[in-house]
Scaffold this motif. Structure first.
Motif, mmCIF file in Angstrom:
data_model
loop_
_atom_site.group_PDB
_atom_site.id
_atom_site.type_symbol
_atom_site.label_atom_id
_atom_site.label_comp_id
_atom_site.label_asym_id
_atom_site.label_seq_id
_atom_site.Cartn_x
_atom_site.Cartn_y
_atom_site.Cartn_z
ATOM 1 N N GLU A 83 0.837 -1.176 0.000
ATOM 2 C CA GLU A 83 0.000 0.000 0.000
ATOM 3 C C GLU A 83 0.880 1.238 0.000
ATOM 4 O OE1 GLU A 83 -2.498 -0.263 3.347
ATOM 5 O OE2 GLU A 83 -3.908 -1.609 2.402
ATOM 6 N N PRO A 84 0.475 2.313 -0.709
ATOM 7 C CA PRO A 84 1.314 3.489 -0.802
ATOM 8 C C PRO A 84 1.534 4.124 0.556
ATOM 9 C CG PRO A 84 -0.902 3.934 -1.618
ATOM 10 C CD PRO A 84 -0.824 2.477 -1.377
ATOM 11 N N GLY A 85 2.832 4.439 0.834
ATOM 12 C CA GLY A 85 3.160 5.151 2.053
ATOM 13 C C GLY A 85 3.087 4.323 3.307
ATOM 14 N N ARG A 86 2.861 3.045 3.246
ATOM 15 C CA ARG A 86 2.729 2.235 4.462
ATOM 16 C C ARG A 86 3.867 1.221 4.533
ATOM 17 N NH1 ARG A 86 -2.803 -0.653 6.195
ATOM 18 N NH2 ARG A 86 -3.240 1.548 6.597
ATOM 19 N N GLU A 87 4.577 1.238 5.626
ATOM 20 C CA GLU A 87 5.599 0.236 5.895
ATOM 21 C C GLU A 87 5.044 -0.758 6.901
ATOM 22 O OE1 GLU A 87 8.406 -0.310 4.651
ATOM 23 O OE2 GLU A 87 8.872 1.490 3.487
ATOM 24 N N HIS A 88 5.279 -2.017 6.679
ATOM 25 C CA HIS A 88 4.787 -3.027 7.602
ATOM 26 C C HIS A 88 5.645 -3.028 8.860
ATOM 27 C CE1 HIS A 88 1.866 -4.633 4.807
ATOM 28 N NE2 HIS A 88 2.790 -4.639 3.878
ATOM 29 N N PRO A 89 5.070 -3.176 10.038
ATOM 30 C CA PRO A 89 5.842 -3.143 11.278
ATOM 31 C C PRO A 89 6.740 -4.367 11.388
ATOM 32 C CG PRO A 89 3.565 -3.801 11.703
ATOM 33 C CD PRO A 89 3.619 -3.368 10.263
ATOM 34 N N ASP A 90 7.734 -4.243 12.270
ATOM 35 C CA ASP A 90 8.659 -5.354 12.462
ATOM 36 C C ASP A 90 8.048 -6.479 13.292
ATOM 37 O OD1 ASP A 90 10.605 -4.068 11.015
ATOM 38 O OD2 ASP A 90 11.439 -3.052 12.765
ATOM 39 N N GLY A 91 7.036 -6.182 14.090
ATOM 40 C CA GLY A 91 6.412 -7.188 14.934
ATOM 41 C C GLY A 91 5.575 -8.169 14.140
ATOM 42 N N PRO A 92 5.018 -9.170 14.816
ATOM 43 C CA PRO A 92 4.198 -10.176 14.127
ATOM 44 C C PRO A 92 2.963 -9.549 13.471
ATOM 45 C CG PRO A 92 4.810 -10.903 16.329
ATOM 46 C CD PRO A 92 5.187 -9.467 16.245
ATOM 47 N N VAL A 93 2.656 -10.038 12.287
ATOM 48 C CA VAL A 93 1.485 -9.579 11.525
ATOM 49 C C VAL A 93 0.704 -10.813 11.089
ATOM 50 C CG1 VAL A 93 0.723 -8.449 9.394
ATOM 51 C CG2 VAL A 93 2.559 -7.444 10.752
ATOM 52 N N ASP A 94 -0.610 -10.731 11.189
ATOM 53 C CA ASP A 94 -1.472 -11.822 10.737
ATOM 54 C C ASP A 94 -1.559 -11.766 9.214
ATOM 55 O OD1 ASP A 94 -3.275 -13.833 10.351
ATOM 56 O OD2 ASP A 94 -4.875 -12.951 11.563
ATOM 57 N N LEU A 95 -0.995 -12.773 8.571
ATOM 58 C CA LEU A 95 -0.967 -12.792 7.112
ATOM 59 C C LEU A 95 -2.370 -12.839 6.521
ATOM 60 C CD1 LEU A 95 0.766 -12.953 4.528
ATOM 61 C CD2 LEU A 95 0.834 -15.440 4.824
ATOM 62 N N ARG A 96 -3.323 -13.379 7.237
ATOM 63 C CA ARG A 96 -4.680 -13.480 6.714
ATOM 64 C C ARG A 96 -5.249 -12.099 6.395
ATOM 65 N NH1 ARG A 96 -8.071 -16.490 11.094
ATOM 66 N NH2 ARG A 96 -7.225 -14.697 12.248
ATOM 67 N N ALA A 97 -4.934 -11.099 7.242
ATOM 68 C CA ALA A 97 -5.466 -9.751 7.013
ATOM 69 C C ALA A 97 -4.899 -9.145 5.735
ATOM 70 C CB ALA A 97 -5.153 -8.862 8.211
ATOM 71 N N LEU A 98 -3.619 -9.405 5.461
ATOM 72 C CA LEU A 98 -3.010 -8.852 4.258
ATOM 73 C C LEU A 98 -3.553 -9.518 2.999
ATOM 74 C CD1 LEU A 98 0.724 -8.482 5.363
ATOM 75 C CD2 LEU A 98 -1.123 -6.809 5.477
ATOM 76 N N LEU A 99 -3.757 -10.837 3.076
ATOM 77 C CA LEU A 99 -4.280 -11.534 1.904
ATOM 78 C C LEU A 99 -5.744 -11.201 1.663
ATOM 79 C CD1 LEU A 99 -2.639 -15.078 2.247
ATOM 80 C CD2 LEU A 99 -1.846 -13.091 0.950
ATOM 81 N N ALA A 100 -6.457 -10.878 2.725
ATOM 82 C CA ALA A 100 -7.878 -10.536 2.560
ATOM 83 C C ALA A 100 -8.057 -9.297 1.696
ATOM 84 C CB ALA A 100 -8.520 -10.331 3.926
ATOM 85 N N ARG A 101 -7.077 -8.413 1.666
ATOM 86 C CA ARG A 101 -7.174 -7.208 0.842
ATOM 87 C C ARG A 101 -7.173 -7.540 -0.650
ATOM 88 N NH1 ARG A 101 -2.456 -3.795 4.009
ATOM 89 N NH2 ARG A 101 -3.421 -3.849 6.088
ATOM 90 N N HIS A 102 -6.602 -8.680 -0.984
ATOM 91 C CA HIS A 102 -6.567 -9.083 -2.389
ATOM 92 C C HIS A 102 -7.850 -9.818 -2.801
ATOM 93 C CE1 HIS A 102 -2.437 -7.855 -2.757
ATOM 94 N NE2 HIS A 102 -2.047 -8.678 -1.781
ATOM 95 N N ALA A 103 -8.629 -10.295 -1.847
ATOM 96 C CA ALA A 103 -9.835 -11.077 -2.153
ATOM 97 C C ALA A 103 -11.077 -10.221 -1.932
ATOM 98 C CB ALA A 103 -9.868 -12.332 -1.283
ATOM 99 N N THR A 104 -11.109 -9.047 -2.569
ATOM 100 C CA THR A 104 -12.227 -8.119 -2.368
ATOM 101 C C THR A 104 -13.316 -8.266 -3.421
ATOM 102 O OG1 THR A 104 -10.987 -6.442 -3.621
ATOM 103 C CG2 THR A 104 -10.771 -6.432 -1.219
ATOM 104 N N GLY A 105 -13.004 -8.890 -4.536
ATOM 105 C CA GLY A 105 -13.993 -9.034 -5.609
ATOM 106 C C GLY A 105 -14.645 -10.399 -5.610
ATOM 107 N N PRO A 106 -15.723 -10.560 -6.365
ATOM 108 C CA PRO A 106 -16.422 -11.856 -6.392
ATOM 109 C C PRO A 106 -15.643 -12.943 -7.122
ATOM 110 C CG PRO A 106 -17.407 -10.330 -7.969
ATOM 111 C CD PRO A 106 -16.413 -9.533 -7.192
ATOM 112 N N ARG A 107 -14.657 -12.547 -7.909
ATOM 113 C CA ARG A 107 -13.919 -13.551 -8.689
ATOM 114 C C ARG A 107 -12.619 -13.999 -8.031
ATOM 115 N NH1 ARG A 107 -16.064 -14.495 -13.439
ATOM 116 N NH2 ARG A 107 -17.641 -13.056 -14.261
ATOM 117 N N ILE A 108 -12.342 -13.541 -6.818
ATOM 118 C CA ILE A 108 -11.149 -13.971 -6.084
ATOM 119 C C ILE A 108 -11.595 -14.495 -4.724
ATOM 120 C CG2 ILE A 108 -8.924 -13.290 -5.114
ATOM 121 C CD1 ILE A 108 -8.765 -11.068 -7.142
ATOM 122 N N ALA A 109 -11.322 -15.760 -4.475
ATOM 123 C CA ALA A 109 -11.729 -16.399 -3.217
ATOM 124 C C ALA A 109 -10.499 -16.700 -2.372
ATOM 125 C CB ALA A 109 -12.505 -17.685 -3.506
ATOM 126 N N LEU A 110 -10.655 -16.560 -1.063
ATOM 127 C CA LEU A 110 -9.566 -16.815 -0.129
ATOM 128 C C LEU A 110 -9.973 -17.909 0.843
ATOM 129 C CD1 LEU A 110 -6.851 -16.174 1.311
ATOM 130 C CD2 LEU A 110 -8.074 -14.377 2.560
#
Length: 396
Positions: free
Chosen positions: A255-282
């Motif tokens: 995402e523009p202007g956003r750096e991911h933090p060094d701490g633990p991140v839930d990968l599910r939240a990041l992948l969910a941003r890619h599955a926003t349309g009806p033709r992409i399922a997660l």
């Protein structure tokens, strides 16, 4: 640590031990010396000099030419003083010189500091002093002289080779670091600028941008800039790492202007941003899949690049599925589509054309994370990208 540093540490210990050995030799046979005061005076100077100059043999910078000259002079002086202190009978019988094997330390200092040429110079002076001290080249004298001469030159040569290898390794590491930086910048350009330019050209070809001379000129310029940038990043893009991450169209990259933090991140939240349309399922686990922030961000960006390839090559109507698997030692993300698949040889041809979506944005990212990216495709049956990242990611 320098590859020669252990040699300096060993030389430091050698000098201290051998001066104690020289003193012990004299103490065990002092009654045979004709002038013991000469020996005592010299050994006192030798001991003080050795202890006072311990730091001088800590590294190449401290071991100056002036120190080496004085050190070798003390060794040669001790050899030449031996006939004045010891008896002629002991000398002819092969008795040790006043500095004894301490002399080899002075020669080895030359070898470690300057290589085999310096070692040859120092050992030749010591050899000449030994011949003068003995008065005649006896078998034992010649044997000892040759032994010191060959050993010093061999060590000097090894030091030169080690230094050359160290310089080569340093250069290789610099090239590797520069290559990784070029690949990172190429990924950012691919995920941002190139994707936008390609989208403008595609929409213009589909008639989605409207007419007019200005629009035609914009499309033409976009196409030229896309071709020029692809050629540039395929050759390698030098420069400092001063550009921030850029977002590609419809989810590619970060995402523009956003750096991911060094701490633990839930990968599910990041992948969910890619599955926003009806033709992409997660499909994801029911529990958090945590990875370090930068690692999760790069993995999500690789998934975004894979989906961009689906849209670009399988069409806007193609369906895609993202499968996230959390295994004990690794995380696996699979992106599959129902498009026409990838013809054989198309990936290599695309890379040669400067289209580095798979080579850099996907495989390059996973390689930097210590993972792998495998692409499977059967013509007419879609394509599948499998991304594997170990949970213990090695530091770059």
């Amino acid at each position: 640590m320098s590859v020669e540093q252990p040699l300096w540490q060993a030389l430091k210990a050698y000098r201290v031990l051998t001066v104690l050995y020289a003193v012990a030799l004299f103490a065990s046979a002092h009654e045979h010396f004709v002038r013991p005061r000469v020996a005592v005076g010299y050994l006192a100077v030798l001991a003080v000099w050795t202890l006072a100059t311990v730091r001088k043999v800590s590294d190449a910078r401290s071991c100056t030419r002036g120190f080496l000259a004085v050190d070798l002079g003390i060794a040669v002086t001790g050899i030449l003083l031996t006939p004045l202190a010891d008896s002629a009978a002991r000398i002819h019988a092969g008795g040790p010189t006043l500095p004894s094997i301490w002399t080899a330390g002075a020669v080895l200092a030359y070898a470690v500091k300057g290589g085999w040429r310096w070692a040859a110079f120092a050992s030749t002076l010591v050899a000449a002093a030994n011949l003068v001290e003995r008065g005649a080249p006896t078998r034992d004298t010649v044997h000892n002289v040759i032994l010191v001469w060959v050993a010093a030159i061999a060590i000097g040569y090894v030091v030169e080779v080690a230094r050359a290898s160290e310089r080569t390794l340093a250069r290789a590491l610099e090239i590797e670091a520069a290559t990784r930086e070029r690949e990172r910048l190429a990924r950012d350009i691919h995920d941002g600028v190139l994707q936008v330019l390609a989208m403008i050209r595609r929409r213009a070809a589909d008639g989605a941008t409207g007419g007019g001379a200005d629009t035609a000129e914009l499309v033409r310029l976009a196409g030229e800039q896309e071709s020029a940038l692809r050629a540039l990043i395929s050759r390698g893009l030098p420069g400092p790492r001063d550009a921030g991450p850029h977002d590609g169209p419809r989810g590619g990259g970060r995402e523009p202007g956003r750096e991911h933090p060094d701490g633990p991140v839930d990968l599910r939240a990041l992948l969910a941003r890619h599955a926003t349309g009806p033709r992409i399922a997660l499909a994801e686990p029911g529990t958090p899949v945590e990875l370090p922030g930068p690692v999760a961000g790069e993995l999500a960006a690789a998934v975004g690049a894979a989906l961009d390839n689906v849209r670009a090559h399988a069409g806007e109507d193609a369906r895609a599925w993202i499968l996230l698997e959390d295994e004990p030692g690794q995380v696996i993300v699979t992106v599959r589509d129902d498009g026409p698949g990838i013809p054989e040889g198309r990936l290599q041809a695309a890379e040669n054309e400067g289209r580095l979506g798979v080579a850099q944005s996907i495989r390059g990212r996973l390689r930097d994370l210590g993972g792998t990216a495998e692409l499977f495709s059967v013509p007419g049956q879609g394509a599948e990208v499998e991304l594997r990242v170990p949970k213990a990611v090695p530091e770059a």
